[in-house]
Structure formats: C-alpha cells, structure tokens
Design a protein around this motif. Structure first.
Motif, PDB file in Angstrom:
ATOM      1  N   ARG A 175     -10.892  -6.930   1.461  1.00  0.00           N
ATOM      2  CA  ARG A 175     -10.855  -6.121   2.693  1.00  0.00           C
ATOM      3  C   ARG A 175     -10.061  -4.835   2.524  1.00  0.00           C
ATOM      4  O   ARG A 175     -10.082  -3.989   3.425  1.00  0.00           O
ATOM      5  CB  ARG A 175     -10.224  -6.932   3.839  1.00  0.00           C
ATOM      6  CG  ARG A 175     -10.963  -8.176   4.257  1.00  0.00           C
ATOM      7  CD  ARG A 175     -10.409  -8.683   5.586  1.00  0.00           C
ATOM      8  NE  ARG A 175      -8.963  -8.864   5.565  1.00  0.00           N
ATOM      9  CZ  ARG A 175      -8.337  -9.995   5.218  1.00  0.00           C
ATOM     10  NH1 ARG A 175      -9.065 -11.046   4.836  1.00  0.00           N
ATOM     11  NH2 ARG A 175      -7.025 -10.087   5.236  1.00  0.00           N
ATOM     12  N   THR A 176      -9.347  -4.724   1.421  1.00  0.00           N
ATOM     13  CA  THR A 176      -8.418  -3.602   1.244  1.00  0.00           C
ATOM     14  C   THR A 176      -8.703  -2.900  -0.084  1.00  0.00           C
ATOM     15  O   THR A 176      -7.977  -3.070  -1.072  1.00  0.00           O
ATOM     16  CB  THR A 176      -6.964  -4.123   1.265  1.00  0.00           C
ATOM     17  OG1 THR A 176      -6.796  -5.039   2.362  1.00  0.00           O
ATOM     18  CG2 THR A 176      -5.965  -2.990   1.416  1.00  0.00           C
ATOM     19  N   PRO A 177      -9.757  -2.106  -0.152  1.00  0.00           N
ATOM     20  CA  PRO A 177     -10.122  -1.478  -1.427  1.00  0.00           C
ATOM     21  C   PRO A 177      -9.042  -0.554  -1.974  1.00  0.00           C
ATOM     22  O   PRO A 177      -9.002  -0.305  -3.182  1.00  0.00           O
ATOM     23  CB  PRO A 177     -11.400  -0.707  -1.093  1.00  0.00           C
ATOM     24  CG  PRO A 177     -11.398  -0.571   0.400  1.00  0.00           C
ATOM     25  CD  PRO A 177     -10.708  -1.774   0.925  1.00  0.00           C
ATOM     26  N   GLN A 178      -8.157  -0.058  -1.102  1.00  0.00           N
ATOM     27  CA  GLN A 178      -7.081   0.814  -1.585  1.00  0.00           C
ATOM     28  C   GLN A 178      -6.199   0.104  -2.608  1.00  0.00           C
ATOM     29  O   GLN A 178      -5.656   0.739  -3.520  1.00  0.00           O
ATOM     30  CB  GLN A 178      -6.224   1.293  -0.411  1.00  0.00           C
ATOM     31  CG  GLN A 178      -5.125   2.282  -0.825  1.00  0.00           C
ATOM     32  CD  GLN A 178      -4.235   2.667   0.333  1.00  0.00           C
ATOM     33  OE1 GLN A 178      -4.592   2.467   1.502  1.00  0.00           O
ATOM     34  NE2 GLN A 178      -3.071   3.224   0.035  1.00  0.00           N
ATOM     35  N   PHE A 179      -6.071  -1.208  -2.484  1.00  0.00           N
ATOM     36  CA  PHE A 179      -5.225  -1.950  -3.426  1.00  0.00           C
ATOM     37  C   PHE A 179      -5.772  -1.822  -4.842  1.00  0.00           C
ATOM     38  O   PHE A 179      -5.018  -1.562  -5.788  1.00  0.00           O
ATOM     39  CB  PHE A 179      -5.142  -3.418  -3.013  1.00  0.00           C
ATOM     40  CG  PHE A 179      -4.191  -4.232  -3.848  1.00  0.00           C
ATOM     41  CD1 PHE A 179      -2.819  -4.073  -3.719  1.00  0.00           C
ATOM     42  CD2 PHE A 179      -4.672  -5.158  -4.766  1.00  0.00           C
ATOM     43  CE1 PHE A 179      -1.935  -4.828  -4.498  1.00  0.00           C
ATOM     44  CE2 PHE A 179      -3.800  -5.918  -5.538  1.00  0.00           C
ATOM     45  CZ  PHE A 179      -2.435  -5.749  -5.403  1.00  0.00           C
ATOM     46  N   GLY A 180      -7.079  -1.997  -5.000  1.00  0.00           N
ATOM     47  CA  GLY A 180      -7.668  -1.890  -6.326  1.00  0.00           C
ATOM     48  C   GLY A 180      -7.803  -0.469  -6.821  1.00  0.00           C
ATOM     49  O   GLY A 180      -7.617  -0.204  -8.017  1.00  0.00           O
ATOM     50  N   LEU A 223       0.815  -1.215   0.000  1.00  0.00           N
ATOM     51  CA  LEU A 223       0.000   0.000   0.000  1.00  0.00           C
ATOM     52  C   LEU A 223       0.851   1.269   0.000  1.00  0.00           C
ATOM     53  O   LEU A 223       0.410   2.312  -0.464  1.00  0.00           O
ATOM     54  CB  LEU A 223      -0.947  -0.002   1.202  1.00  0.00           C
ATOM     55  CG  LEU A 223      -1.960  -1.152   1.246  1.00  0.00           C
ATOM     56  CD1 LEU A 223      -2.809  -1.058   2.502  1.00  0.00           C
ATOM     57  CD2 LEU A 223      -2.830  -1.176  -0.001  1.00  0.00           C
ATOM     58  N   ASP A 224       2.072   1.166   0.494  1.00  0.00           N
ATOM     59  CA  ASP A 224       2.993   2.306   0.548  1.00  0.00           C
ATOM     60  C   ASP A 224       4.023   2.206  -0.583  1.00  0.00           C
ATOM     61  O   ASP A 224       5.182   2.571  -0.413  1.00  0.00           O
ATOM     62  CB  ASP A 224       3.689   2.321   1.912  1.00  0.00           C
ATOM     63  CG  ASP A 224       4.448   3.619   2.177  1.00  0.00           C
ATOM     64  OD1 ASP A 224       4.087   4.655   1.584  1.00  0.00           O
ATOM     65  OD2 ASP A 224       5.420   3.580   2.957  1.00  0.00           O
ATOM     66  N   PHE A 255       8.669  -2.009  -6.918  1.00  0.00           N
ATOM     67  CA  PHE A 255       7.219  -1.902  -6.707  1.00  0.00           C
ATOM     68  C   PHE A 255       6.811  -3.165  -5.944  1.00  0.00           C
ATOM     69  O   PHE A 255       6.685  -4.234  -6.528  1.00  0.00           O
ATOM     70  CB  PHE A 255       6.485  -1.823  -8.045  1.00  0.00           C
ATOM     71  CG  PHE A 255       5.094  -1.240  -7.948  1.00  0.00           C
ATOM     72  CD1 PHE A 255       4.116  -1.848  -7.166  1.00  0.00           C
ATOM     73  CD2 PHE A 255       4.768  -0.087  -8.641  1.00  0.00           C
ATOM     74  CE1 PHE A 255       2.851  -1.310  -7.063  1.00  0.00           C
ATOM     75  CE2 PHE A 255       3.499   0.456  -8.550  1.00  0.00           C
ATOM     76  CZ  PHE A 255       2.529  -0.152  -7.769  1.00  0.00           C
ATOM     77  N   PRO A 256       6.624  -3.072  -4.614  1.00  0.00           N
ATOM     78  CA  PRO A 256       6.277  -4.251  -3.816  1.00  0.00           C
ATOM     79  C   PRO A 256       4.821  -4.667  -4.020  1.00  0.00           C
ATOM     80  O   PRO A 256       3.927  -3.814  -4.126  1.00  0.00           O
ATOM     81  CB  PRO A 256       6.526  -3.798  -2.379  1.00  0.00           C
ATOM     82  CG  PRO A 256       6.417  -2.307  -2.421  1.00  0.00           C
ATOM     83  CD  PRO A 256       6.826  -1.870  -3.789  1.00  0.00           C
TER      84      PRO A 256
END
Length: 206
Positions: free
Chosen positions: A172-177, A147-148, A157-158
């Motif tokens: 659970r992690t909409p920021q990823f998409g 995410l960072d 790019f991890p």
C-alpha cells in the motif's frame, strides 16, 4: 560502571534473572555486540526461533530485514561491523489474542546504557519497530517516521518491524520501496565500508 569491560558485561547479562518469573520460556538473553561495530540494529525482542537458536533475526523477519538492507547473512551476522540489540533481550511470550508480548519493561533500563557504552564506534542505528522507536525517538507513528527517515539522519534510520504483517503495508506504500529502501541500502553500504553517509536525494515521485 566506568571500569566494566565487554566481557564482564556479557557475563552479567547472561546471568540476569530480573524477569525470570515473567518469561514463559525462561531467561535466554540474545544480543550481538562488539567494540568495533559501526552499525546497530535496535529491535524489539527475540521471537521463539531466536530464543531456540540464540541468533537474532534467525527467521522470516530476518530474511525480510536483510533484503531491505541489501546484505547477505554472512554480512548481517558479522558482529565486528553490525551489532543487534533488542529493547528486551529475552523472549517475552505471546499475547492472548496472538502476537508476541511487548519487550519486558525492566530490560532496557537495566542494560541498554551499559551496552551502548561498549560500542564507541557506532555511526548509524536502524531503529526497527514501534518499541525501539518509542524508546529511542519518543512517541510517534512507525509508518510516518519510516517515510520521513531523512529527518533522523545521520544518526538514526527508522524502519517498520519486518514481520509478515508489514508486507501488506509495503504494497500500500510504494514510497517505501521507491524512496526508503534505496536510501537505506546506500547508508548501510557506506557505513559498512567506512565511508561517510551519502547525500540522500529528495523524495522520489511514485
């Protein structure tokens, strides 16, 4: 080994017996490299299907990774542009409670620096999963680093490992998409096209 060529290195890797007694299916190193590769996928270790076919990410996790990157199979396996080098080059076996064993610890110290020396044109490395990230970036949490990702550009790019288990984390992690994947695709397209990495906008609110 300053005079080592790509061809002689690959011959040495294919003949490697370093972990033979610890590999349940025997040695079968799987990697894809070329002198002209611009993008490197640094991953974990082959699974059973990869061991059988000799083609990295030739399974459901590969389908997920290609979807994340926004590229098709033909582009993904274009070794002239994309290299794939796991931390462990051979299938390491299964854990007693399920899941693959970690990459053999002998492998990366033996081969990785010599492999990297054969790819002078690399511009971006996708660091996929905990074993690759801990080796390349040091200890840390995969989800936090993914995410960072801006912190690690322009060189790295991890990403999490694209296994089926990651699906629940994605939900659970909409920021990823919303944030990570658009940036990943933009970076991949730029590198493959020979363009500078794009300016990545700030985090997209969800």
């Amino acid at each position: 080994m300053a005079d080592e060529t790509l061809e002689t290195l690959l011959e040495s890797i294919r003949a490697c017996q370093l972990c033979r007694t610890d590999l349940p299916l025997g040695p079968r190193p799987v990697l894809h490299i070329s002198r002209t590769a611009r993008l490197l996928i640094a991953s974990q270790a082959p699974g059973t299907r990869v061991h059988e076919t000799g083609q990295s990410f030739n399974d459901a996790s590969g389908d997920r990774l290609r979807a994340w990157m926004g590229i098709d199979r033909a582009t993904f396996y274009d070794v002239s542009r994309i290299a794939i080098v796991p931390m462990g080059l051979c299938y390491p076996g299964r854990l007693p409670k399920g899941g693959d064993c970690p990459p053999r610890p002998e492998c990366a110290p033996q081969w990785r620096a010599r492999i990297m020396a054969q790819m002078p044109g690399l511009e971006l490395t996708l660091v996929v999963g905990s074993y690759a990230q801990n080796h390349i970036l040091g200890p840390g949490r995969v989800s936090d680093r993914s995410l960072d990702f801006r912190r690690y550009l322009p060189r790295y790019f991890p990403l999490p490992h694209p296994s089926w288990r990651t699906g629940a984390w994605e939900r659970r992690t909409p920021q990823f998409g919303h944030d990570v994947l658009p940036a990943l695709r933009a970076c991949v397209q730029a590198v493959l096209a020979g363009r500078p990495l794009p300016a990545i906008p700030p985090v997209v609110p969800v």
